[in-house]
Design a protein around this motif. Structure first.
Motif, PDB file in Angstrom:
ATOM      1  N   THR A 170      -9.044   1.232  -4.811  1.00  0.00           N
ATOM      2  CA  THR A 170      -7.760   0.282  -4.888  1.00  0.00           C
ATOM      3  C   THR A 170      -6.736   1.240  -5.399  1.00  0.00           C
ATOM      4  O   THR A 170      -6.995   2.515  -6.089  1.00  0.00           O
ATOM      5  CB  THR A 170      -7.907  -0.874  -5.661  1.00  0.00           C
ATOM      6  N   MET A 227      -9.538  -7.344  -5.221  1.00  0.00           N
ATOM      7  CA  MET A 227      -8.331  -6.734  -4.849  1.00  0.00           C
ATOM      8  C   MET A 227      -8.580  -5.536  -3.661  1.00  0.00           C
ATOM      9  O   MET A 227      -7.850  -5.690  -2.879  1.00  0.00           O
ATOM     10  CB  MET A 227      -7.808  -6.100  -6.174  1.00  0.00           C
ATOM     11  N   SER A 228      -9.989  -5.093  -3.744  1.00  0.00           N
ATOM     12  CA  SER A 228     -10.139  -4.015  -2.658  1.00  0.00           C
ATOM     13  C   SER A 228     -10.172  -4.494  -1.397  1.00  0.00           C
ATOM     14  O   SER A 228     -10.064  -3.745  -0.399  1.00  0.00           O
ATOM     15  CB  SER A 228     -11.634  -3.517  -3.160  1.00  0.00           C
ATOM     16  N   ILE A 230      -8.197  -7.333  -0.462  1.00  0.00           N
ATOM     17  CA  ILE A 230      -6.718  -7.861  -0.410  1.00  0.00           C
ATOM     18  C   ILE A 230      -5.880  -6.713   0.067  1.00  0.00           C
ATOM     19  O   ILE A 230      -4.876  -6.937   0.854  1.00  0.00           O
ATOM     20  CB  ILE A 230      -6.173  -8.819  -1.446  1.00  0.00           C
ATOM     21  N   GLU A 231      -5.914  -5.744  -0.743  1.00  0.00           N
ATOM     22  CA  GLU A 231      -4.844  -4.507  -0.667  1.00  0.00           C
ATOM     23  C   GLU A 231      -4.924  -4.055   0.582  1.00  0.00           C
ATOM     24  O   GLU A 231      -3.593  -3.982   1.492  1.00  0.00           O
ATOM     25  CB  GLU A 231      -4.965  -3.548  -1.842  1.00  0.00           C
ATOM     26  N   VAL A 234      -3.180  -6.467   3.412  1.00  0.00           N
ATOM     27  CA  VAL A 234      -2.055  -6.642   3.198  1.00  0.00           C
ATOM     28  C   VAL A 234      -1.247  -5.448   3.720  1.00  0.00           C
ATOM     29  O   VAL A 234      -0.101  -5.281   4.383  1.00  0.00           O
ATOM     30  CB  VAL A 234      -1.350  -6.754   2.039  1.00  0.00           C
ATOM     31  N   ASP A 235      -1.912  -4.188   3.409  1.00  0.00           N
ATOM     32  CA  ASP A 235      -1.145  -3.039   3.818  1.00  0.00           C
ATOM     33  C   ASP A 235      -1.253  -2.880   5.371  1.00  0.00           C
ATOM     34  O   ASP A 235      -0.330  -2.409   6.130  1.00  0.00           O
ATOM     35  CB  ASP A 235      -2.155  -1.801   3.503  1.00  0.00           C
ATOM     36  N   THR A 247       3.493  -4.167  -0.305  1.00  0.00           N
ATOM     37  CA  THR A 247       2.226  -3.939  -0.391  1.00  0.00           C
ATOM     38  C   THR A 247       1.768  -4.492  -1.931  1.00  0.00           C
ATOM     39  O   THR A 247       0.827  -5.300  -2.090  1.00  0.00           O
ATOM     40  CB  THR A 247       1.284  -2.742  -0.023  1.00  0.00           C
ATOM     41  N   THR A 251       0.126  -8.109  -3.068  1.00  0.00           N
ATOM     42  CA  THR A 251      -1.395  -8.065  -3.596  1.00  0.00           C
ATOM     43  C   THR A 251      -1.240  -8.532  -5.072  1.00  0.00           C
ATOM     44  O   THR A 251      -2.211  -9.137  -5.448  1.00  0.00           O
ATOM     45  CB  THR A 251      -1.495  -6.396  -3.713  1.00  0.00           C
ATOM     46  N   VAL A 255      -3.615 -11.650  -6.097  1.00  0.00           N
ATOM     47  CA  VAL A 255      -4.600 -11.235  -7.018  1.00  0.00           C
ATOM     48  C   VAL A 255      -4.385 -11.833  -8.296  1.00  0.00           C
ATOM     49  O   VAL A 255      -5.438 -12.333  -9.191  1.00  0.00           O
ATOM     50  CB  VAL A 255      -4.890  -9.687  -6.956  1.00  0.00           C
TER      51      VAL A 255
END
Length: 627
Positions: A170, A227-228, A230-231, A234-235, A247, A251, A255
């Protein structure tokens, strides 16, 4: 570099998915086992922007990409529909879940251990000063020094956020921001007020659990893991032109609330449950855990599982300020390893072995056990048994006396001040007795067991050689001079039987035909590349140098067999640290070349790369100089 575009072009030019049997990657290359090699358009592949070269070697078609190969491989996984099912990495994922968990734990906790050790030692010194009446706890000097020593423990979630971001891939600064959110003064004040007034806190109408995250461990790790996922999602969704702000915005908006409402409380529950379970075991069988840890720590070190133990100890310190799990047992184990190595030195008539036993034994007593473990105790076997006997006896005693440590410091003789508690010196006295028992038990056991003559001759014949200074060089000055990571015969890259290395496609350097299988860090830096196949390690130095040590040719095909790793990707290493061991005889038995290319992969950034003219070299001698 457009990784997706490269992957698409590569897939098309190797004949498509239907022409691929299996595919994998090593430190620098994509490796394909193909059905029909005549379908490959090698010339076009070499012209792909981002591809350095291509060779057909060892029954594989290899495409050289360089250090970014893992990103191209990830894109290839998304589009390559291989009929036989899984890529090499996917198969490994199914086989090594436990190893992946251990690797993750180690990668998160090991980088912050030096900071914990320094702060812990300062706390221990303050405890001694208070007990001896040298400083008053009401003085401003004490209060300032105390918050200096305590800062890392309170802000532990922020440090863990960064190291977790490295492991989970992340954005490190966004991860640190999440850690800061959990510790923000406004949030902690809201929690304190809600507890005092017996009220609740709500976010979007959902209750926020009243948890103080200072010094916590598990909540932030689970949050960054979440988060790993979600990010990158989103990206993919947001437009590329707005990605720089959209992003992190989206995020963070997803998160942070999930962390405060769900993940944080869950992590706290799990951490508290783990700590309570250990406390329960301490109440009913306090002797058990230290005895087990004292006995089996050498085996845990060999497998890398001791890092998981360290993380449990840190969690106990964060929860109760007292660790009975990792520190005490590992302390007596390390002392016992030193005792066994010194007993070997005391008994042997061989001057070389005596010198090795003394130097590595002292190093183990100071808390650096790898030289003793891999240079004396493990090769000769009986010293290993002796160290386990001594460690078990010492662990049994300190367990019965319920000994614990109060600070996170490396488990060696210099860590004794960390065992001074608020109740005075009794805990320290029991620790010292346990240390003496461990040392004496291992020393006496080794004198009784001795060393088999045939084992000693075997070890001497194989020339197992550990530099006794390897682990003592804990700090070095930054330099553009690179030392040799191993003993052996130096040859030029042109003499290497591999077109990729011999043509210098991956950078300037040379190669060593290793004398033994020990590979050490040539300078301070971070392990930037280390695959599960363990055959290649990349180090990005504090001096800016990017170095690749490729142990053997085509050894990726061994899938990790014949290699014993002592580091993980993301680890910080210091000059002289043992990185890995390669089993020379095993590799040769598989008809593979043990020649080890050593390359400066970013050599194009330097004016000149000057190589040694020596034909034989020892670990630690100057190998490459960069101007």
């Amino acid at each position: 570099m457009e990784y997706k575009k490269i992957a698409q072009q590569v897939l098309e030019l190797v004949g498509g998915s239907e022409n691929i049997k299996t595919y994998t990657h090593c430190a620098t290359r994509l490796r394909f086992t193909l059905i029909n090699s005549e379908k490959v358009n090698a010339d076009e592949i070499k012209n792909i922007d981002g591809v350095i070269g291509a060779v057909n070697q060892g029954g594989q078609f290899q495409i050289i990409v360089g250090n970014d190969v893992k990103y191209v491989y990830k894109e290839l996984q998304k589009i390559a529909d291989v009929s036989n099912g899984k890529s090499f990495e996917e198969e490994k994922d199914q086989k090594s879940l436990v190893n992946k968990v251990l690797d993750t734990v180690a990668g998160i906790f090991v980088p912050i251990v030096p900071a914990l050790a320094g702060s812990g030692m300062l706390k221990a010194i303050l405890a001694i000063a208070v007990l001896l009446g040298w400083i008053d706890i009401t003085s401003q000097t004490y209060q300032i020094l105390y918050f200096i020593s305590d800062a890392i423990f309170y802000f532990l979630p922020i440090l863990l956020a960064h190291s977790a971001s490295v492991k989970f891939g992340t954005n490190p600064y966004l991860s640190i921001t999440i850690g800061g959110i959990l510790l923000h003064p406004t949030f902690t004040t809201m929690i304190a007020n809600a507890k005092e007034t017996d009220n609740a806190i709500y976010l979007f109408g959902l209750p926020v659990t009243l948890v103080n995250y200072g010094s916590s461990v598990i909540p932030i790790i689970l949050t960054i893991w979440f988060m790993s996922y979600i990010e990158p999602l989103v990206d993919k969704i947001v437009p590329k032109v707005t990605r720089i702000f959209s992003t992190p915005l989206i995020t963070l908006f997803i998160v942070a609330p999930v962390a405060l409402i769900a993940i944080g409380p869950l992590g706290t529950f799990l951490g508290d449950g783990l700590a309570e379970g250990i406390r329960w075991l301490d109440n009913y069988a306090s002797w058990l855990i230290p005895m087990i840890v004292g006995t089996f720590t050498p085996l845990l070190v060999i497998t890398g599982m001791h890092y998981a133990l360290i993380s449990i100890g840190i969690n106990s310190l964060a929860k109760y300020g007292f660790d009975t799990v990792a520190g005490p047992g590992m302390l007596v184990s390390n002392i016992a390893q030193g005792g066994a190595a010194l007993a070997v030195a005391f008994r042997t008539k061989d001057r070389k072995l005596r010198s090795l036993g003394i130097s590595t034994g002292i190093s183990a007593i100071l808390g650096i056990t790898e030289p003793a473990l891999y240079g004396v105790n493990l090769p000769y076997r009986k010293p290993l048994y002796s160290s386990m006997i001594g460690g078990g006896l010492g662990g049994l005693f300190i367990g019965i006396m319920n000994v614990g440590r109060y600070q996170q410091v490396p488990p060696g003789i210099l860590a004794l001040p960390s065992f001074i508690g608020e109740d005075g010196f009794s805990n320290l006295i029991y620790t010292v007795i346990g240390v003496v028992i461990a040392f004496a038990g291992a020393f006496i056991a080794q004198l009784i067991l001795g060393i088999d003559q045939d084992t000693q001759l075997l070890v001497e014949k194989e020339e197992i050689n550990v530099n006794p200074q390897a682990a003592e060089q804990m700090t070095t000055k930054e330099s553009v001079s690179i030392d040799s990571p191993m003993d052996g015969q130096v040859i030029t890259l042109e003499q290497v039987n591999d077109e990729v290395f011999s043509q210098g496609l991956l950078g300037k350097g040379l190669a060593i035909v290793p004398k033994d299988g020990l590979v050490y860090a040539p300078f301070n830096g971070t392990i930037s590349v280390f695959l599960e196949s363990k055959h290649a390690v990349g180090i990005t130095g504090n001096n800016g140098v990017e170095l690749l040590i490729h142990c053997g040719l085509d050894t990726v095909n061994l899938e990790g067999k014949g290699f014993n790793a002592h580091v993980k990707q993301g680890d910080f290493v210091e000059k002289g640290d043992l990185l890995l061991e390669m089993d020379i005889e095993y590799i040769k038995g598989k008809n593979l070349d043990t020649t080890t290319p050593i390359l400066v992969t970013n050599s194009n950034k330097y004016t000149d790369v000057i190589l040694t003219t020596e034909k034989e070299i020892l670990m630690g001698q100057s190998l490459i100089h960069i101007d």
